[in-house]
Design a protein around this motif. Structure first.
Motif, mmCIF file in Angstrom:
data_model
loop_
_atom_site.group_PDB
_atom_site.id
_atom_site.type_symbol
_atom_site.label_atom_id
_atom_site.label_comp_id
_atom_site.label_asym_id
_atom_site.label_seq_id
_atom_site.Cartn_x
_atom_site.Cartn_y
_atom_site.Cartn_z
ATOM 1 N N ILE A 19 34.926 -23.392 -16.873
ATOM 2 C CA ILE A 19 34.103 -24.591 -16.885
ATOM 3 C C ILE A 19 33.601 -24.914 -15.476
ATOM 4 N N TYR A 20 34.460 -24.782 -14.495
ATOM 5 C CA TYR A 20 34.100 -25.193 -13.137
ATOM 6 C C TYR A 20 33.790 -23.997 -12.240
ATOM 7 N N LYS A 21 32.903 -24.231 -11.282
ATOM 8 C CA LYS A 21 32.376 -23.128 -10.486
ATOM 9 C C LYS A 21 33.395 -22.517 -9.528
ATOM 10 N N ASP A 22 34.526 -23.207 -9.262
ATOM 11 C CA ASP A 22 35.541 -22.626 -8.380
ATOM 12 C C ASP A 22 36.014 -21.276 -8.902
ATOM 13 N N PHE A 23 36.130 -21.150 -10.222
ATOM 14 C CA PHE A 23 36.570 -19.885 -10.804
ATOM 15 C C PHE A 23 35.514 -18.809 -10.612
ATOM 16 N N ALA A 24 34.251 -19.137 -10.862
ATOM 17 C CA ALA A 24 33.180 -18.151 -10.685
ATOM 18 C C ALA A 24 33.060 -17.731 -9.222
ATOM 19 N N LYS A 25 33.221 -18.678 -8.317
ATOM 20 C CA LYS A 25 33.125 -18.347 -6.890
ATOM 21 C C LYS A 25 34.287 -17.472 -6.430
ATOM 22 N N GLY A 81 35.696 -15.158 -8.369
ATOM 23 C CA GLY A 81 35.663 -13.852 -9.011
ATOM 24 C C GLY A 81 35.478 -13.867 -10.509
ATOM 25 N N GLY A 82 35.395 -15.051 -11.107
ATOM 26 C CA GLY A 82 35.064 -15.124 -12.526
ATOM 27 C C GLY A 82 33.628 -14.696 -12.756
ATOM 28 N N LEU A 83 33.291 -14.395 -13.998
ATOM 29 C CA LEU A 83 31.932 -13.919 -14.284
ATOM 30 C C LEU A 83 30.942 -15.067 -14.354
ATOM 31 N N ILE A 84 31.233 -16.088 -15.152
ATOM 32 C CA ILE A 84 30.312 -17.211 -15.308
ATOM 33 C C ILE A 84 31.091 -18.525 -15.407
ATOM 34 N N ALA A 85 30.425 -19.598 -15.057
ATOM 35 C CA ALA A 85 30.971 -20.940 -15.230
ATOM 36 C C ALA A 85 29.878 -21.842 -15.757
ATOM 37 N N TYR A 86 30.248 -22.708 -16.685
ATOM 38 C CA TYR A 86 29.298 -23.691 -17.224
ATOM 39 C C TYR A 86 30.047 -25.006 -17.352
ATOM 40 N N GLY A 87 29.641 -26.000 -16.574
ATOM 41 C CA GLY A 87 30.330 -27.282 -16.643
ATOM 42 C C GLY A 87 29.689 -28.317 -15.751
ATOM 43 N N PRO A 88 30.190 -29.539 -15.801
ATOM 44 C CA PRO A 88 29.598 -30.638 -15.029
ATOM 45 C C PRO A 88 29.814 -30.464 -13.531
ATOM 46 N N LYS A 89 28.900 -31.036 -12.762
ATOM 47 C CA LYS A 89 29.027 -31.014 -11.316
ATOM 48 C C LYS A 89 30.095 -32.040 -10.915
ATOM 49 N N LEU A 90 31.225 -31.533 -10.453
ATOM 50 C CA LEU A 90 32.362 -32.409 -10.201
ATOM 51 C C LEU A 90 32.123 -33.390 -9.059
ATOM 52 N N ASP A 91 31.353 -33.001 -8.040
ATOM 53 C CA ASP A 91 31.138 -33.933 -6.937
ATOM 54 C C ASP A 91 30.418 -35.183 -7.422
ATOM 55 N N ILE A 92 29.518 -35.024 -8.390
ATOM 56 C CA ILE A 92 28.822 -36.180 -8.948
ATOM 57 C C ILE A 92 29.795 -37.053 -9.730
ATOM 58 N N VAL A 93 30.699 -36.422 -10.471
ATOM 59 C CA VAL A 93 31.705 -37.168 -11.235
ATOM 60 C C VAL A 93 32.548 -38.034 -10.297
#
Length: 332
Positions: A255-261, A263-275
């Protein structure tokens, strides 16, 4: 301001910078003392950078640590059984508002107080979790920000299916003691069935051995890809999870981009800094006298779509141009 967890000592200047950046000077009328608001933050686990976003937004709203606000932070470091005792510590400090990060933290606070206002963040379904009566009129002492389960995990899995239509067996790794994570995984599995995807659940509690056991389940089901419900506690273990997935040449969607950054393949989720920035606005309203029962729960409208092209090349996966064009960030 107190930071619990790792035994690291920071100077007061460092603490102020961490919360609010460069401290500004507030002017008050002669003889008028600034009211010092005490705000508690209770976290299941913390991720780097996000509290800074919260603190920076508070500063924009006119708050300065030590001048007119004091932040008391308690971090359970992934140990959910500590949350109630940490929440009691915050109540003992007479905080005016508690910011609760993740479903277990919000539930821990609500369990021991129905009067102190609570601003929740990163909660998947606050109605089903028993935190609010409805999103439009929460009706109690909890309000804040909620995620939409049908717009989190399922969207990422659908994107993975678009990239790898031949994948039929997937696993879901998540904290089994996080009710919000369970809600999202349930929705992922429900939405995946029409796509012909069969899921095996691999819940974890805490610790490296628990993650290793989860991969035994994943291997036993001959899973071809992995969905990770990455709350703060799971994100803290991302290096081990991604290492084990890479050993199996298994693409990971999160869900969060930390995983994709990482080494995960893809992430799809809300922008946490905005939250986290929006949470500061809820705190501001509550400190100014608005009632949590009357503040509608907000849901995210802006999402991150991240594709790690380097990981795709390592795994021999061709990412369709349509996916690359729609991505907010492509990591090469």
């Amino acid at each position: 301001m107190q930071f619990w967890g790792a035994a690291m000592k920071l100077t007061r200047r460092q603490l102020l910078t961490l919360l609010t950046g460069t401290v500004s000077v507030l002017a008050f009328a002669p003889g008028q003392a600034a009211a010092l608001h005490r705000v508690g933050v209770l976290a299941q686990d913390l991720q780097p950078g996000l509290m800074e976003a919260f603190g920076n937004e508070l500063q924009k709203l006119g708050y300065t640590e030590g001048a007119n606000i004091s932040i008391e932070l308690r971090n359970a470091e992934g140990q959910n059984d500590r949350l109630v005792s940490l929440a009691k510590e915050l109540l003992g400090l007479k905080v005016e508002v508690i910011v609760a990060i993740n479903t277990p933290a919000a539930q821990a606070v609500k369990k021991i107080t129905q009067t102190v206002p609570v601003v929740m963040m990163r909660v998947a379904d606050p109605v089903k979790s028993g935190l609010v009566t409805s999103l439009a009129r929460p009706g109690g002492n909890v309000t804040g920000l909620s995620f939409m389960p049908d717009a989190l995990g399922p969207k990422g899995v659908e994107l993975l299916h678009q990239i790898l239509p031949d994948v039929k067996r997937m696993a879901a790794l998540y904290r089994g003691d996080n009710p919000g994570a369970v809600v999202i995984v349930d929705e992922v599995i429900r939405k995946a069935e029409p796509l012909g995807l069969k899921f095996v659940r691999a819940p974890v509690q805490s610790g490296s051995q628990d993650i290793a056991r989860a991969f035994d389940i994943i291997d036993g089901a001959k899973s071809q890809a992995l969905f990770v419900m990455d709350d703060g506690a799971v994100t803290a273990k991302r290096q081990q999870i991604l290492y084990l997935a890479a050993e199996r040449r298994m693409p990971v969607v999160s869900i969060y981009k930390d995983f994709a950054k990482s080494g995960g393949l893809i992430a799809y989720g809300p922008k946490l800094d905005i939250v986290y920035r929006r949470a500061a606005h809820f705190v501001d309203k509550l400190l100014k006298g608005e009632r949590s029962a009357d503040l509608p729960v907000e849901q995210p409208a802006i999402f991150d779509v991240v594709v790690n092209l380097k990981t795709a090349k390592t795994l021999g996966i061709a990412i369709p141009e349509t996916v690359l064009v729609s991505a907010d960030e492509v990591l090469e």
